[in-house]
Scaffold this motif. Structure first.
Motif, PDB file in Angstrom:
ATOM      1  N   SER A  79       0.969  -0.783   0.314  1.00 44.70           N
ATOM      2  CA  SER A  79       0.340  -0.281  -0.361  1.00 44.70           C
ATOM      3  C   SER A  79       1.147   1.002  -0.466  1.00 44.70           C
ATOM      4  O   SER A  79       1.757   1.293   0.112  1.00 44.70           O
ATOM      5  CB  SER A  79      -0.734  -0.056   1.384  1.00 44.70           C
ATOM      6  N   ASP A  80      -0.182   2.301  -0.170  1.00 48.33           N
ATOM      7  CA  ASP A  80       1.224   3.384  -0.333  1.00 48.33           C
ATOM      8  C   ASP A  80       1.122   3.999   1.290  1.00 48.33           C
ATOM      9  O   ASP A  80      -0.135   4.191   1.875  1.00 48.33           O
ATOM     10  CB  ASP A  80       0.639   4.601  -2.074  1.00 48.33           C
ATOM     11  N   ALA A  81       1.148   5.583   0.719  1.00 48.62           N
ATOM     12  CA  ALA A  81       1.060   6.656   1.963  1.00 48.62           C
ATOM     13  C   ALA A  81      -0.296   7.046   1.587  1.00 48.62           C
ATOM     14  O   ALA A  81      -1.360   7.683   2.544  1.00 48.62           O
ATOM     15  CB  ALA A  81       1.695   7.707   1.812  1.00 48.62           C
ATOM     16  N   HIS A  82      -1.163   6.773   1.371  1.00 49.68           N
ATOM     17  CA  HIS A  82      -2.399   7.413   0.963  1.00 49.68           C
ATOM     18  C   HIS A  82      -4.009   5.871   1.102  1.00 49.68           C
ATOM     19  O   HIS A  82      -4.926   6.399   0.286  1.00 49.68           O
ATOM     20  CB  HIS A  82      -2.754   8.234  -0.521  1.00 49.68           C
ATOM     21  N   GLY A  83      -2.929   5.050   1.024  1.00 53.48           N
ATOM     22  CA  GLY A  83      -4.273   3.417   1.968  1.00 53.48           C
ATOM     23  C   GLY A  83      -4.575   3.097   0.606  1.00 53.48           C
ATOM     24  O   GLY A  83      -5.141   2.105   0.587  1.00 53.48           O
ATOM     25  N   ARG A  84      -4.110   3.348  -0.593  1.00 50.07           N
ATOM     26  CA  ARG A  84      -4.050   2.580  -1.687  1.00 50.07           C
ATOM     27  C   ARG A  84      -4.040   0.753  -1.916  1.00 50.07           C
ATOM     28  O   ARG A  84      -2.770   1.283  -1.521  1.00 50.07           O
ATOM     29  CB  ARG A  84      -4.256   3.324  -3.352  1.00 50.07           C
ATOM     30  N   CYS A  85      -4.232   0.164  -2.306  1.00 51.48           N
ATOM     31  CA  CYS A  85      -3.919  -1.261  -2.446  1.00 51.48           C
ATOM     32  C   CYS A  85      -3.589  -1.623  -3.355  1.00 51.48           C
ATOM     33  O   CYS A  85      -4.547  -1.370  -4.355  1.00 51.48           O
ATOM     34  CB  CYS A  85      -4.613  -2.179  -1.509  1.00 51.48           C
ATOM     35  N   VAL A  99       3.471  -9.762 -12.421  1.00 50.09           N
ATOM     36  CA  VAL A  99       3.016  -8.715 -12.409  1.00 50.09           C
ATOM     37  C   VAL A  99       3.246  -7.680 -11.317  1.00 50.09           C
ATOM     38  O   VAL A  99       3.504  -8.482  -9.879  1.00 50.09           O
ATOM     39  CB  VAL A  99       1.636  -8.895 -12.465  1.00 50.09           C
ATOM     40  N   GLN A 100       4.076  -6.113 -12.340  1.00 48.42           N
ATOM     41  CA  GLN A 100       3.869  -5.591 -11.186  1.00 48.42           C
ATOM     42  C   GLN A 100       3.264  -5.050  -9.778  1.00 48.42           C
ATOM     43  O   GLN A 100       2.436  -5.880  -9.177  1.00 48.42           O
ATOM     44  CB  GLN A 100       4.776  -4.753 -11.647  1.00 48.42           C
ATOM     45  N   LEU A 101       2.924  -3.568  -9.759  1.00 52.15           N
ATOM     46  CA  LEU A 101       1.574  -3.383  -9.110  1.00 52.15           C
ATOM     47  C   LEU A 101       0.479  -3.271  -9.470  1.00 52.15           C
ATOM     48  O   LEU A 101       0.205  -1.890 -10.876  1.00 52.15           O
ATOM     49  CB  LEU A 101       2.346  -2.108  -8.851  1.00 52.15           C
ATOM     50  N   SER A 102      -0.691  -3.761  -9.375  1.00 54.05           N
ATOM     51  CA  SER A 102      -1.788  -3.598  -9.327  1.00 54.05           C
ATOM     52  C   SER A 102      -2.997  -3.091  -8.973  1.00 54.05           C
ATOM     53  O   SER A 102      -2.955  -3.477  -7.660  1.00 54.05           O
ATOM     54  CB  SER A 102      -1.971  -4.254 -11.051  1.00 54.05           C
ATOM     55  N   GLU A 103      -4.183  -2.251  -8.812  1.00 55.62           N
ATOM     56  CA  GLU A 103      -5.083  -2.529  -8.190  1.00 55.62           C
ATOM     57  C   GLU A 103      -6.508  -3.169  -8.230  1.00 55.62           C
ATOM     58  O   GLU A 103      -7.519  -3.441  -7.490  1.00 55.62           O
ATOM     59  CB  GLU A 103      -5.464  -0.654  -8.288  1.00 55.62           C
TER      60      GLU A 103
END
Length: 238
Positions: free
Chosen positions: A146-152, A169-173
């Protein structure tokens, strides 16, 4: 082509030792779905029924090469000028050393074999055996960050005991799409699939340790209501 096998869906493809070098900006679930259409056993190739082989070079090879070239250019420029009467080649020289070390350590060719006939996997570097073990020690896993904004964000990783993690796969939401692709790969390779949660009914365990009947991390569930009866390449449209 054997009977019952669609001619438009090849099960093998020529091995590409650089196929895992996809940049993070482009290695999305759509990119992986296209790879699976061309080779349903991606990133492996089927050597024979029940035997899958993956030969690859680490992506640190091109990263080290890029770092080395950039630092060589900086050293060349710094040797022609000074900034406030101080030499500026110290940091680029350090970068050259790091880049050269990355190149040398990444040059040996890796080879990973999943042999379901023997029920073993085998990992070697430049022909030298590093490790081998039973099939329950290799898996496809969904990793969470997760990032600083809370997105997974989710990563799809092929891993195992004493194996170098291979990011598919790298980063996907998109959790549902990543899960579907991960379960598809695990089913085609006949290996375990693990969700990002330690305890989850979404785990798919096909291989257990000898003598083990149940693991506390597995929540038993009737998979008939969850799995699709069959998977086709048209289902890989993400």
């Amino acid at each position: 082509i054997p009977k019952g096998r669609p001619s438009s869906l090849p099960t093998t493809s020529s091995g590409n030792r650089f196929q895992l070098w996809a940049l993070g900006l482009f290695c999305t679930e759509r990119h992986l779905a296209r790879r699976l259409k061309n080779n349903s056993f991606y990133p492996f190739t089927q050597q024979q029924p029940g035997v899958f082989v993956l030969e690859y070079y680490l992506d640190t090879l091109w990263k080290g090469t890029l770092l080395f070239v950039v630092c060589v250019i900086l050293v060349s420029v710094s040797s022609l000028r000074q900034v406030q009467e101080q030499e500026t080649w110290g940091f680029p020289m350090y970068g050259m050393a790091v880049g050269l070390w990355l190149i040398i350590s990444s040059l040996p060719r890796r080879r990973l074999v999943l042999n379901h006939t023997r029920g073993m996997y085998h990992f070697s570097i430049q022909g030298r055996t590093v490790c081998q073990g039973p099939m329950h020690l290799v898996y496809v896993r969904l990793a969470l960050s997760s990032d600083a904004h809370g997105r997974c964000f989710f990563q799809l990783v092929f891993g195992g005991n004493r194996l170098e993690p291979l990011i598919l796969v790298q980063l996907s939401e998109h959790y549902e799409q990543m899960e579907y692709l991960g379960r598809y790969i695990a089913r085609k390779l006949n290996i375990n699939y693990f969700d990002y949660l330690a305890t989850s009914y979404r785990h798919v365990v096909r291989h257990w340790p000898l003598g083990a009947a149940f693991s506390p991390g597995i929540v038993l569930r009737n998979y008939r209501g969850y799995d699709r009866p069959s998977l086709s390449h048209s289902d890989l449209e993400v």
